[in-house]
Design an enzyme around this catalytic site. Sequence first.
Site, PDB file in Angstrom:
ATOM      1  NE  ARG A 106       5.035  -8.052  25.884  1.00 39.92           N
ATOM      2  CZ  ARG A 106       5.599  -8.378  24.740  1.00 39.92           C
ATOM      3  NH1 ARG A 106       5.077  -9.312  23.971  1.00 39.92           N
ATOM      4  NH2 ARG A 106       6.678  -7.742  24.328  1.00 39.92           N
TER       5      ARG A 106
ATOM      6  CE1 TYR B 228       8.034 -10.062  36.198  1.00 37.90           C
ATOM      7  CE2 TYR B 228       7.681  -9.031  34.068  1.00 37.90           C
ATOM      8  CZ  TYR B 228       8.420  -9.146  35.233  1.00 37.90           C
ATOM      9  OH  TYR B 228       9.506  -8.345  35.431  1.00 37.90           O
TER      10      TYR B 228
ATOM     11  CE  LYS C  65       3.168  -3.823  26.292  1.00 34.44           C
ATOM     12  NZ  LYS C  65       3.778  -2.710  25.590  1.00 34.44           N
TER      13      LYS C  65
ATOM     14  CG  HIS D   8       4.100  -0.917  21.328  1.00 31.38           C
ATOM     15  ND1 HIS D   8       5.143  -1.766  21.053  1.00 31.38           N
ATOM     16  CD2 HIS D   8       4.118  -0.742  22.667  1.00 31.38           C
ATOM     17  CE1 HIS D   8       5.761  -2.085  22.181  1.00 31.38           C
ATOM     18  NE2 HIS D   8       5.154  -1.477  23.170  1.00 31.38           N
TER      19      HIS D   8
ATOM     20  CB  SER E  78       8.847  -4.682  24.360  1.00 30.94           C
ATOM     21  OG  SER E  78       7.477  -4.726  24.089  1.00 30.94           O
TER      22      SER E  78
ATOM     23  CB  CYS F 175      13.601  -0.434  21.492  1.00 32.42           C
ATOM     24  SG  CYS F 175      13.816  -2.060  20.765  1.00 32.42           S
TER      25      CYS F 175
ATOM     26  CG  ASP G 169       4.043   0.532  26.458  1.00 37.76           C
ATOM     27  OD1 ASP G 169       4.929   0.305  25.615  1.00 37.76           O
ATOM     28  OD2 ASP G 169       3.333  -0.361  26.942  1.00 37.76           O
TER      29      ASP G 169
ATOM     30  NE  ARG H 183       9.408  -4.686  31.712  1.00 34.03           N
ATOM     31  CZ  ARG H 183       9.060  -4.202  30.523  1.00 34.03           C
ATOM     32  NH1 ARG H 183       8.458  -3.045  30.405  1.00 34.03           N
ATOM     33  NH2 ARG H 183       9.352  -4.859  29.427  1.00 34.03           N
TER      34      ARG H 183
HETATM   35  O1  SAT Z   1       4.029  -6.399  27.949  1.00 28.40           O
HETATM   36  S1  SAT Z   1       4.717  -5.813  29.096  1.00 28.40           S
HETATM   37  O2  SAT Z   1       3.893  -4.773  29.661  1.00 28.40           O
HETATM   38  O3  SAT Z   1       5.010  -6.853  30.090  1.00 28.40           O
HETATM   39  C1  SAT Z   1       6.178  -5.126  28.627  1.00 28.40           C
HETATM   40  C2  SAT Z   1       6.401  -4.918  27.202  1.00 28.40           C
HETATM   41  O4  SAT Z   1       6.567  -5.877  26.467  1.00 28.40           O
HETATM   42  O5  SAT Z   1       6.456  -3.760  26.765  1.00 28.40           O
HETATM   43 MN    MN Z   2       5.520  -1.774  25.333  1.00 36.54          MN
END
Ligand code: SAT
Ligand code: MN
Length: 601
Positions: free
Chosen positions: A72, A212, A221, A241, A263, A265, A288, A380
């Site tokens: 990101r 991506y 997101k 989140h 993200s 973690c 997520d 990923r």
């Molecule tokens: O935003 S992504 O889905 O690429 C991954 C993340 O930051 O959790």
């Molecule tokens: Mn995330």
Amino acid sequence: MLDELRHQKLKAWIQEIIELCRPTKIVLCEGSEQEARLLCEEMVKKGTLIALDEKKRPGSFLARSNPKDVARVEERTFICSKTQIEAGPTNNWRDPDEMLTHLQQLFQGCMHGRTMYVVAFSMGPIGSHFSRVGVQLTDSPYAVINMRLMTRMGKDVLDILEEDGEFVPCVHSVGVPLPVGQKDVPWPCSPEKTVIAHFPHTKSIWSFGSGYGGNALLGKKCFALRIASYMGKEEKWLAEHMLIVGITNPNGKKRYVAAAFPSACGKTNLAMMQAALPGWKVECVGDDIAWMHLAEDGRLYAINPEAGFFGVAPGTSQRSNPNALATCRKNAIFTNVALTSDKDVWWEGLTSAPPEGVIDWQGMPWQPGAAQPAAHPNSRFTASASQCPIIDPHWEDPQGVPISAIIFGGRRSNTIPLVAEALDWEHGTFMGACVSSETTAAAAGDIGKLRHDPFAMLPFCGYNMADYFQHWLDMGKLGIADRLPRIYSVNWFNKDAQGQYIWPGFGDNIRVLKWIFERLDGTAAAKKTPIGYLPQEGSLDLSGLQLSPEQRSSLISLQAGLWQNEMKEMRSYFQKFADRLPKPLLQQLERIEQQLASEKV
Ligand code: SAT
Ligand code: MN
């Protein structure tokens, strides 16, 4: 083909985007397996995907992105609310009219020579009152096959939209028109021109230049957090989140817990945990994002708006997350991991020693001990949630699951204890606001730097973060106090003087979940401190762990000096929000400061 569409507004919008972007072909995605297979075959021919070994990884593919398009990009992500103050001090703001003018230029003819896919998707179980629909127009077939795994996508969603259903329009282009006769590259993208723009007032999304993850899979997101957080404020619900898990104790009693972490973690690991304590069981609802609403019974219920996982590969192993490995055993898409000589995948941490003949994420031969890792740190796997061996039986319940506890965590090498229980909702909201974490590879930029990440929502809140804090306080007032979830903070990442992690983590995190479970049952003892209830000596199950008395106490004690610094830091951070900061948060800060200063500590 568009004639099939009964929804006139949808049809008109698609027509408008066709005129702007000038794709050569239009495909209305039905979401079938057959359709996905054909897309994958085409992408294999073009070199975007590499088919993996049918025996080792049935139905699975590897994609290698352009090395400039691997995460990101927060500095190119914009919230285009009418005024800057609505976006707040933590977001990049652009005037919506100026941004729209810029986007009109940027998208002009950008799909020339490419196919535009029409991807209708539902965030949340199809037809649930709590689900929301989006339609992504994209020239990336890679985005299409990922959206198919990550959301409910295709014909069924168009059906429920009927003639006038609401949808969030999402326009996405990799930003590389293809002149006639020119050969395409495997991963087209336009990193210099990347823009990810959100319009909360019109609830629409435009993303240009990146293929991506969160930049391109707009349901995730962009919609399920940035736009949905704004919807949640308007409509009195929460888009967070957070992972969602069901925990069952040895007596068969079950509770659901939601947990927010920045993200990369360990959310996916916690969401699919194989409990290290006998008799305890964890089941996964989501890893997520949680959409949570108050029900008439005064409790908070959560749905997982997604239908799949887009998990970090490195570090995922039989020890850290056997269930994730099982989930991506087949029908998975891997992005930027390494390839083995027998056409399987590999990444750092998957096995202690790498196999022979590894090809790195950029397609080059790789040797153990090389300066660069074989898999990109933000590589990923994408896989359907239905393939997770411990998926919760209620994961698609249209009403959601009742949440008993909410956990906030970050990556902190000191200060934040292993676990603490908030004194009440207001203090819990303060805990959420105080989350800070060392940065990871999930976003472009420095790694390992401590940054404030309130509620783990810093990159994902679609409006002023101070108003978001207020929304949390308001939600607490709307619920029934003793039926709302209790709030906790956790930290798996405390380090000792030698820089080693003290807590074993992974499956042993069940010990912390057990303490939380037993707090909710009223059976685990705690001592009240300024920063919340901390485990009473002996109330946290540490049986069988090799921890010295010093290590035990450093995990669960209040370190007053460090906390004084922490509060000082929070005081200065809060200044960012000026007089928009809700008073109760400042009062929490002052209370903790005063209590820390008094001898009671
Ligand atoms: O935003 S992504 O889905 O690429 C991954 C993340 O930051 O959790
Ligand atoms: Mn995330």
